[in-house]
Scaffold this motif. Structure first.
Motif, PDB file in Angstrom:
ATOM      1  N   SER A  73       2.094 -11.508  -5.566  1.00 66.13           N
ATOM      2  CA  SER A  73       1.793 -11.867  -6.960  1.00 66.13           C
ATOM      3  C   SER A  73       1.403 -10.643  -7.775  1.00 66.13           C
ATOM      4  CB  SER A  73       0.673 -12.908  -7.019  1.00 66.13           C
ATOM      5  OG  SER A  73       1.063 -14.103  -6.375  1.00 66.13           O
ATOM      6  N   ALA A  74       0.810  -9.656  -7.113  1.00 63.22           N
ATOM      7  CA  ALA A  74       0.405  -8.428  -7.790  1.00 63.22           C
ATOM      8  C   ALA A  74       1.545  -7.415  -7.880  1.00 63.22           C
ATOM      9  CB  ALA A  74      -0.785  -7.807  -7.076  1.00 63.22           C
ATOM     10  N   GLY A  75       2.724  -7.799  -7.344  1.00 65.57           N
ATOM     11  CA  GLY A  75       3.894  -6.937  -7.460  1.00 65.57           C
ATOM     12  C   GLY A  75       4.147  -6.002  -6.288  1.00 65.57           C
ATOM     13  N   GLN A  76       3.476  -6.241  -5.155  1.00 66.37           N
ATOM     14  CA  GLN A  76       3.679  -5.368  -3.996  1.00 66.37           C
ATOM     15  C   GLN A  76       5.065  -5.596  -3.388  1.00 66.37           C
ATOM     16  OE1 GLN A  76       1.490  -3.100  -3.316  1.00 66.37           O
ATOM     17  NE2 GLN A  76       2.333  -2.228  -1.458  1.00 66.37           N
ATOM     18  N   THR A  77       5.737  -4.514  -3.047  1.00 63.47           N
ATOM     19  CA  THR A  77       7.069  -4.543  -2.450  1.00 63.47           C
ATOM     20  C   THR A  77       7.101  -3.600  -1.253  1.00 63.47           C
ATOM     21  OG1 THR A  77       7.801  -2.709  -3.841  1.00 63.47           O
ATOM     22  CG2 THR A  77       8.136  -4.963  -4.713  1.00 63.47           C
ATOM     23  N   VAL A  78       8.231  -3.559  -0.566  1.00 65.77           N
ATOM     24  CA  VAL A  78       8.388  -2.591   0.523  1.00 65.77           C
ATOM     25  C   VAL A  78       8.278  -1.174  -0.032  1.00 65.77           C
ATOM     26  CG1 VAL A  78       9.939  -1.694   2.295  1.00 65.77           C
ATOM     27  CG2 VAL A  78       9.798  -4.165   1.900  1.00 65.77           C
ATOM     28  N   SER A  79       8.938  -0.930  -1.158  1.00 63.26           N
ATOM     29  CA  SER A  79       8.890   0.393  -1.782  1.00 63.26           C
ATOM     30  C   SER A  79       7.462   0.793  -2.145  1.00 63.26           C
ATOM     31  CB  SER A  79       9.763   0.406  -3.046  1.00 63.26           C
ATOM     32  OG  SER A  79       9.723   1.666  -3.661  1.00 63.26           O
ATOM     33  N   LYS A  80       6.711  -0.142  -2.705  1.00 59.25           N
ATOM     34  CA  LYS A  80       5.322   0.146  -3.062  1.00 59.25           C
ATOM     35  C   LYS A  80       4.444   0.307  -1.825  1.00 59.25           C
ATOM     36  CE  LYS A  80       4.914  -1.647  -7.764  1.00 59.25           C
ATOM     37  NZ  LYS A  80       4.152  -2.541  -8.661  1.00 59.25           N
ATOM     38  N   THR A  81       4.827  -0.317  -0.713  1.00 56.67           N
ATOM     39  CA  THR A  81       4.085  -0.147   0.533  1.00 56.67           C
ATOM     40  C   THR A  81       4.277   1.266   1.073  1.00 56.67           C
ATOM     41  OG1 THR A  81       4.279  -2.515   1.029  1.00 56.67           O
ATOM     42  CG2 THR A  81       3.727  -1.062   2.864  1.00 56.67           C
ATOM     43  N   ILE A  82       5.479   1.794   0.943  1.00 55.94           N
ATOM     44  CA  ILE A  82       5.726   3.184   1.319  1.00 55.94           C
ATOM     45  C   ILE A  82       4.907   4.119   0.422  1.00 55.94           C
ATOM     46  CG2 ILE A  82       7.474   5.008   1.479  1.00 55.94           C
ATOM     47  CD1 ILE A  82       9.515   2.734   2.072  1.00 55.94           C
ATOM     48  N   GLU A  83       4.878   3.801  -0.861  1.00 56.55           N
ATOM     49  CA  GLU A  83       4.086   4.593  -1.807  1.00 56.55           C
ATOM     50  C   GLU A  83       2.605   4.537  -1.455  1.00 56.55           C
ATOM     51  OE1 GLU A  83       3.437   7.255  -4.717  1.00 56.55           O
ATOM     52  OE2 GLU A  83       5.402   6.563  -4.034  1.00 56.55           O
ATOM     53  N   LEU A  84       2.150   3.367  -1.015  1.00 57.34           N
ATOM     54  CA  LEU A  84       0.758   3.199  -0.597  1.00 57.34           C
ATOM     55  C   LEU A  84       0.432   4.122   0.570  1.00 57.34           C
ATOM     56  CD1 LEU A  84      -1.916   1.513  -0.801  1.00 57.34           C
ATOM     57  CD2 LEU A  84      -0.890  -0.047   0.862  1.00 57.34           C
ATOM     58  N   VAL A  85       1.338   4.192   1.550  1.00 51.07           N
ATOM     59  CA  VAL A  85       1.115   5.060   2.708  1.00 51.07           C
ATOM     60  C   VAL A  85       1.049   6.521   2.275  1.00 51.07           C
ATOM     61  CG1 VAL A  85       2.025   5.839   4.927  1.00 51.07           C
ATOM     62  CG2 VAL A  85       2.159   3.423   4.315  1.00 51.07           C
ATOM     63  N   LYS A  86       1.900   6.914   1.350  1.00 47.20           N
ATOM     64  CA  LYS A  86       1.864   8.297   0.841  1.00 47.20           C
ATOM     65  C   LYS A  86       0.499   8.603   0.225  1.00 47.20           C
ATOM     66  CE  LYS A  86       6.824   8.703  -0.079  1.00 47.20           C
ATOM     67  NZ  LYS A  86       7.872   8.801  -1.134  1.00 47.20           N
ATOM     68  N   LYS A  87      -0.054   7.630  -0.491  1.00 46.78           N
ATOM     69  CA  LYS A  87      -1.384   7.805  -1.098  1.00 46.78           C
ATOM     70  C   LYS A  87      -2.461   7.919  -0.019  1.00 46.78           C
ATOM     71  CE  LYS A  87      -0.569   7.054  -5.653  1.00 46.78           C
ATOM     72  NZ  LYS A  87      -0.984   7.967  -6.749  1.00 46.78           N
ATOM     73  N   ILE A  88      -2.355   7.083   1.013  1.00 45.13           N
ATOM     74  CA  ILE A  88      -3.327   7.124   2.108  1.00 45.13           C
ATOM     75  C   ILE A  88      -3.311   8.488   2.778  1.00 45.13           C
ATOM     76  CG2 ILE A  88      -3.941   6.158   4.371  1.00 45.13           C
ATOM     77  CD1 ILE A  88      -2.547   3.531   3.390  1.00 45.13           C
ATOM     78  N   ARG A  89      -2.120   9.016   2.983  1.00 49.12           N
ATOM     79  CA  ARG A  89      -1.978  10.285   3.698  1.00 49.12           C
ATOM     80  C   ARG A  89      -2.557  11.473   2.930  1.00 49.12           C
ATOM     81  NH1 ARG A  89      -2.289   8.891   8.499  1.00 49.12           N
ATOM     82  NH2 ARG A  89      -0.497   7.909   9.523  1.00 49.12           N
ATOM     83  N   LEU A  90      -2.773  11.326   1.660  1.00 53.62           N
ATOM     84  CA  LEU A  90      -3.432  12.393   0.897  1.00 53.62           C
ATOM     85  C   LEU A  90      -4.885  12.563   1.331  1.00 53.62           C
ATOM     86  CD1 LEU A  90      -2.093  11.641  -2.708  1.00 53.62           C
ATOM     87  CD2 LEU A  90      -1.320  13.445  -1.156  1.00 53.62           C
ATOM     88  N   ASN A  91      -5.494  11.458   1.792  1.00 56.52           N
ATOM     89  CA  ASN A  91      -6.896  11.471   2.230  1.00 56.52           C
ATOM     90  C   ASN A  91      -7.047  11.433   3.746  1.00 56.52           C
ATOM     91  OD1 ASN A  91      -8.305  11.191  -0.444  1.00 56.52           O
ATOM     92  ND2 ASN A  91      -7.085   9.328  -0.517  1.00 56.52           N
TER      93      ASN A  91
END
Length: 261
Positions: A73-91
């Motif tokens: 409902s918030a718009g999460q997709t497979v592509s955004k999940t990959i983007e999420l992992v990229k953000k996690i890896r910064l920290n």
């Protein structure tokens, strides 16, 4: 060795059980999800398990089903999940990450594309609804990028099938503690018998998930299995109480597994 292999080696050297924490990507939204995931390793999660949102998560109970719905409902997709992992890896570029998914979303996205785009970001994938007999191509694609396809077994998996699965299983084995959905009730005596049956068959670490809800469960399983997977209990805490309360809960679980409580 990828991050997962290194972590499993460390756990063996430390002679303790590891903590696997599951959350659904994008629940309740991208920003809050990113905030939580980025803190999990520091809080004590040995492995982060990220659920890719799907509209029909048939193996999941009400708590995680609701998380999938919120994320979609918030718009999460497979592509955004990959983007999420990229953000996690910064920290956090150290804690192993494993995707937990159903076949439909990753095939719609293109599995090879998914693996290519997550190379050096994640360390394995568990596909809940792909039987062992149909996993070979997925394994080939993942192994070429130094990732694991995580095998899964259940209380009803017969001995001959356990032996067959063990022949090609890598990373760790995810054993479902109870037949049914995530978040169900745990029958510890039956589980301990099953663990004793599985251990001689597999030469890789064994993780137990589905139904592990509290510190008592974790303490009972500590050092009986290589890893404990906690999902529904953490997802519910996150939804009802937010990031800080969830991080505190993870710290308590981690202390139990490290023998500090």
């Amino acid at each position: 060795m990828n991050r997962l292999d290194q972590k499993l080696k460390e756990l063996k050297q430390e002679k303790r059980s590891g903590l696997v924490c599951y959350f659904t990507a994008g629940d309740p939204d991208f920003s809050e999800s990113c905030n939580l995931f980025s803190q999990l390793g520091q809080a004590g999660a040995d492995i982060i398990e990220i659920g890719i949102p799907f509209s029909d998560p048939v193996a999941d109970g009400e708590i995680i089903q609701a998380a999938h719905i919120r994320a979609l409902s918030a718009g999460q997709t497979v592509s955004k999940t990959i983007e999420l992992v990229k953000k996690i890896r910064l920290n956090d570029n150290k804690t192993p990450i494993v995707f937990m998914t159903y076949l439909n979303p990753i095939m719609q996205y293109d599995f090879e594309k998914l693996v290519f785009e997550t190379e050096n970001l994640i360390d394995g994938i568990l596909i809940l609804d792909v039987p062992h007999e149909y996993q070979d191509n997925f394994k080939l694609i993942l192994n070429a990028k130094n990732m694991h396809l995580i095998a899964m077994t259940a209380p009803t998996t017969p001995l001959d099938r356990l032996e067959k699965i063990s022949e090609s299983a890598t990373g760790f084995l995810y054993h479902v503690a109870e037949n049914g959905l995530t978040g169900g009730n745990l029958n510890l005596p039956n589980l301990e018998k099953k663990i004793a049956e599985i251990k001689p068959i597999f030469n890789i670490p064994i993780a137990i998930g589905f139904g592990i809800k509290n510190e008592s469960h974790v303490k009972t399983l500590a050092n009986k299995v290589d890893m404990v997977v906690i999902g529904s209990a953490l997802v519910e805490t996150f939804f009802k109480q937010g990031v800080d309360a969830t991080i505190e809960k993870i710290k308590k679980f981690a202390k139990v597994l490290r023998g500090n409580e």
